[in-house]
Design a protein around this motif. Structure first.
Motif, PDB file in Angstrom:
ATOM      1  N   ASN A 199      -5.809  -6.102   4.909  1.00 37.77           N
ATOM      2  CA  ASN A 199      -4.897  -5.244   4.153  1.00 37.77           C
ATOM      3  C   ASN A 199      -4.429  -4.095   5.036  1.00 37.77           C
ATOM      4  O   ASN A 199      -4.449  -2.935   4.649  1.00 37.77           O
ATOM      5  N   ASN A 200      -3.982  -4.435   6.251  1.00 38.85           N
ATOM      6  CA  ASN A 200      -3.670  -3.416   7.253  1.00 38.85           C
ATOM      7  C   ASN A 200      -2.202  -3.015   7.299  1.00 38.85           C
ATOM      8  O   ASN A 200      -1.744  -2.443   8.276  1.00 38.85           O
ATOM      9  N   SER A 201      -1.447  -3.292   6.241  1.00 38.40           N
ATOM     10  CA  SER A 201      -0.053  -2.877   6.176  1.00 38.40           C
ATOM     11  C   SER A 201       0.374  -2.838   4.724  1.00 38.40           C
ATOM     12  O   SER A 201      -0.309  -3.365   3.837  1.00 38.40           O
ATOM     13  N   ALA A 202       1.527  -2.220   4.475  1.00 39.30           N
ATOM     14  CA  ALA A 202       2.044  -2.186   3.114  1.00 39.30           C
ATOM     15  C   ALA A 202       2.339  -3.592   2.609  1.00 39.30           C
ATOM     16  O   ALA A 202       2.181  -3.887   1.422  1.00 39.30           O
ATOM     17  N   ALA A 203       2.771  -4.465   3.529  1.00 40.63           N
ATOM     18  CA  ALA A 203       3.105  -5.839   3.136  1.00 40.63           C
ATOM     19  C   ALA A 203       1.885  -6.612   2.658  1.00 40.63           C
ATOM     20  O   ALA A 203       2.011  -7.554   1.874  1.00 40.63           O
ATOM     21  N   THR A 204       0.692  -6.231   3.139  1.00 41.00           N
ATOM     22  CA  THR A 204      -0.543  -6.950   2.764  1.00 41.00           C
ATOM     23  C   THR A 204      -1.484  -6.063   1.971  1.00 41.00           C
ATOM     24  O   THR A 204      -2.694  -6.297   1.937  1.00 41.00           O
ATOM     25  N   ALA A 205      -0.944  -5.010   1.345  1.00 35.72           N
ATOM     26  CA  ALA A 205      -1.776  -4.038   0.640  1.00 35.72           C
ATOM     27  C   ALA A 205      -2.554  -4.681  -0.501  1.00 35.72           C
ATOM     28  O   ALA A 205      -2.060  -5.584  -1.188  1.00 35.72           O
TER      29      ALA A 205
END
Length: 692
Positions: free
Chosen positions: A579-585
């Motif tokens: 979950n290291n980006s907004a896209a994969t939050a």
């Protein structure tokens, strides 16, 4: 982003010559003409030829106060007083960090003619400021730290060679970590920087001594040997106590051959200057700097300057850049796309506009619909340009080209066809193409080199005529992982906006802005209406207000991420990787439900989403066991570059209340300060924060 070019820096570095003429200092600067900067600093009286240009480089991590920013003004005065041409700047924060705030800082400190690059999405970003045009820029991933990367810029200095500048802020953790960072950066440089250009690496290395292993790594591309810059007392230390060499300006052998003494007023520094206002005399030489500036609260570093005298053609000397980097190409991106084979812009005026998708009839209308220049996690293979054909006929793309700036980055293979009502995406590399996406190809040159600071993308047909072109700025490419998309989506007359302003998704390559398949027709496109019902699915989306594109119709939005009133995402209680980006939050975080998580490495960052259904006050609280120091930042879905709020002190818990003015989706990013790792508990509360 990173860049892939055919030539790399030579591995070996030879001896260098000292030219006692003019000085080049690696400093925070911007684009502009040369006039007006040399008369007062004594540099042009040293016997330089009119065909030589002085370049002053500065390394500057000279923030002060409690916010790791330049707001207090101490660092700005030091830069104003020493007049650098190019600055490698660290902790590049000012005001609210908006584009207007940063532009205002550069204008006030250096002048409105200077250009700059500032990496996006970083807590303490690196950047480059330049007197001359920055013709390309981006960031290379620093895998050892989560709150900044290596910021680089390619500068069009006078003369036939460009200057490549890399602004770095190495981690304090250990010399072995700094060695890893140095090795990674050297690999980026060898892969991207042409051997014929100049190179400098500068900034805050946090090195305890000059024998650390990182210098051995850096010596593969730059000179690391003495003599070293010093102050009037011949002290070469650059930390606040002047006992350690934290800060450096390192250059390659080609550039070091032109190093000259740094001359300011009546003072000469043979190997460059360590700027410490506490000992500089006479201080009037570096006005408006004040004696206490280097002693200001939390200024932990001294600026470092080196000067160079670079030979150029007589036609270049002293004239400044011929073109303004901000003017872009001759092609006017605002004119919109054109149709293939000169048939005009109205899809209904083709030779057989009513016959649908038969490649032998109908008229194609091809244009650029989406661009991702600032790829996530510095994975440049994921850069892409999306083309769409909203016309009534297919088009043979054989021999068409995709041009970035002036470089042809992709030539479409023989037999490539873009059907009516179809999309085709060109990715920088094959590894960047998402699994299952079939309407995509990899760039024939192996890269796209889309700059984060702005650029021009052009589509040309096989005869070389421009089909469509768009020039973008940092406002559309400054956010990691967020593309720019036409609004309305697949509308030939639409303007480009951040993808997150249209949808909860950060990108949608090969699909509509909401992630659904595209089956023809335009979204609010005035031309698409002329062939509604004759395309593959034109009749379902000629009306942007009632179409199936949730990103353009907030009233009938089926995407829970952008409809704050009826969130359907499950409520979470624990973090799950990745979950290291907004896209994969991870999401949704609900009011009153505590979420547990862990920052498990120095590069780990955890993103979570929460929904607000009414304006009001929200509170984020982050609790850690023991003395670990974790920080958090809140971003709105519409702007992942500028945080709404942050908890970044040494408090435990890190709890801050802030005003939320607009309903919608928001993100919390959790990071470790200076490499800290720890378990944590996250709570988001407030009257408008949606409950389970």
């Amino acid at each position: 982003m990173s860049q892939h070019l055919p030539l790399s820096k030579r591995a070996g570095l030879g001896s260098w010559l000292m030219f006692p003429l003019l000085t080049l200092v690696l400093a925070a600067c911007g684009e502009g003409a040369l006039e007006g900067d040399g008369a007062g600093d004594g540099l042009l009286e040293s016997g330089a030829s009119l065909t030589d240009v002085r370049v002053r480089l500065m390394a500057a991590n000279i923030t002060s106060g409690n916010l790791q920013s330049y707001d207090p003004g101490h660092g700005a005065r030091i830069m104003q007083g020493t007049k650098p041409d190019v600055v490698m700047i660290q902790e590049f924060n000012y005001g609210d960090n908006s584009a207007s705030a940063i532009r205002g800082f550069v204008d006030a400190t250096f002048g409105p003619g200077f250009s700059y690059y500032r990496e996006g999405g970083a807590q303490i970003p690196n950047g480059v400021i330049s007197r001359w045009p920055i013709i390309d820029a981006g960031e290379w991933d620093d895998t050892q730290v989560s709150n900044r990367d290596f910021a680089w810029a390619r500068i069009d200095i006078p003369g036939p060679r460009d200057l490549w500048v890399v602004s770095v802020h190495l981690l304090t953790a250990s010399s072995s970590v700094r060695n890893t960072e140095a090795g990674n950066l050297v690999n980026f440089i060898n892969a991207n920087v042409p051997a014929g250009d100049y190179l400098t690496i500068g900034g805050d290395f946090n090195t305890d001594n000059r024998t650390e292993p990182c210098f051995s790594a850096f010596s593969n591309v730059v000179s690391t040997s003495g003599p070293y810059p010093a102050d009037k007392n011949n002290n070469t230390g650059t930390n606040a106590s002047r006992s350690k060499p934290y800060d450096h300006v390192l250059v390659d052998a080609d550039l070091r051959a032109y190093q000259t003494a740094t001359v300011i007023g009546g003072s000469t520094f043979p190997a460059g200057l360590v700027v410490d206002t506490r000992v500089y005399s006479p201080l009037s030489e570096i006005a408006p700097a004040q004696s206490g500036d280097s002693a200001s609260s939390n200024m932990q570093h001294m600026a470092v300057i080196k000067d160079f005298l670079i030979p150029v053609d007589s036609t270049d000397a002293g004239t400044g850049p011929v073109t303004d980097a901000g003017t872009g190409p001759v092609t006017d991106a605002g004119t919109g796309p054109v149709t293939d084979a000169g048939t005009g812009t109205d899809a209904g005026t083709g030779t057989d506009a009513g016959t649908g998708t038969d490649a032998g009839t109908g008229t194609a209308q091809v244009f650029i619909n989406e661009i991702l220049a600032n790829e996530p996690v510095s994975d440049t293979a994921r850069e892409f340009v999306e083309l769409v054909n909203v016309g009534t006929g297919a088009v043979d793309l054989s021999g068409w080209t995709l041009v970035v700036g002036t470089a042809t980055k992709h030539t479409f293979a023989s037999g490539t066809t873009l059907g009516a009502g179809s999309m085709l995406v060109v990715f920088a590399g094959a590894t960047g193409i998402p699994a299952g996406l079939t309407n995509a190809v990899a760039a024939s040159t192996g890269s796209l080199v889309l700059s984060n600071s702005g650029g021009t993308v052009t589509v040309k047909n096989r005869s070389g005529a421009t089909v469509d072109a768009f020039t973008y700025t940092n406002a559309l490419s400054g956010t990691d992982g967020v593309s720019m998309n036409r609004s309305p989506d697949v509308g030939s007359g639409g303007t480009f906006v951040l993808h997150t302003s249209l949808s909860s998704l950060t990108t949608s390559p090969g699909k509509r802005v909401d992630g659904t398949d595209y089956n023809g027709g335009g979204s609010g496109d005035t031309d698409a209406g002329t062939d509604a019902g004759t395309g593959t699915d034109a009749g379902t989306d000629t009306d942007a207000g009632t179409g199936t594109d949730a990103g353009t119709d907030a009233g009938t939005d089926t995407d829970a991420g952008t409809d704050a009133g009826t969130p359907t995402e499950p409520v979470i209680t624990a973090e799950t990787e990745s979950n290291n980006s907004a896209a994969t939050a991870n999401g949704r975080v609900a009011a009153g439900i505590r979420v547990s998580g862990s920052i498990s490495s120095v590069t780990d960052e955890d993103w979570f989403s929460f929904t607000v259904d009414a304006p009001g006050t929200a509170t984020v609280s982050l609790s850690m066991p023991g003395s670990a120091d974790l920080d958090w930042f809140v971003f709105s879905a519409s702007d992942l570059n500028l945080y709404v709020a942050r908890g970044y002190t040494t408090s435990n818990p890190e709890r801050v209340s802030f005003n939320v003015s607009q309903p919608g989706t928001y993100f919390v990013k959790v990071v470790g300060y200076a490499g800290a790792m720890s378990n944590y508990s996250l709570d988001v509360t407030g009257a408008g924060v949606v409950r389970p």
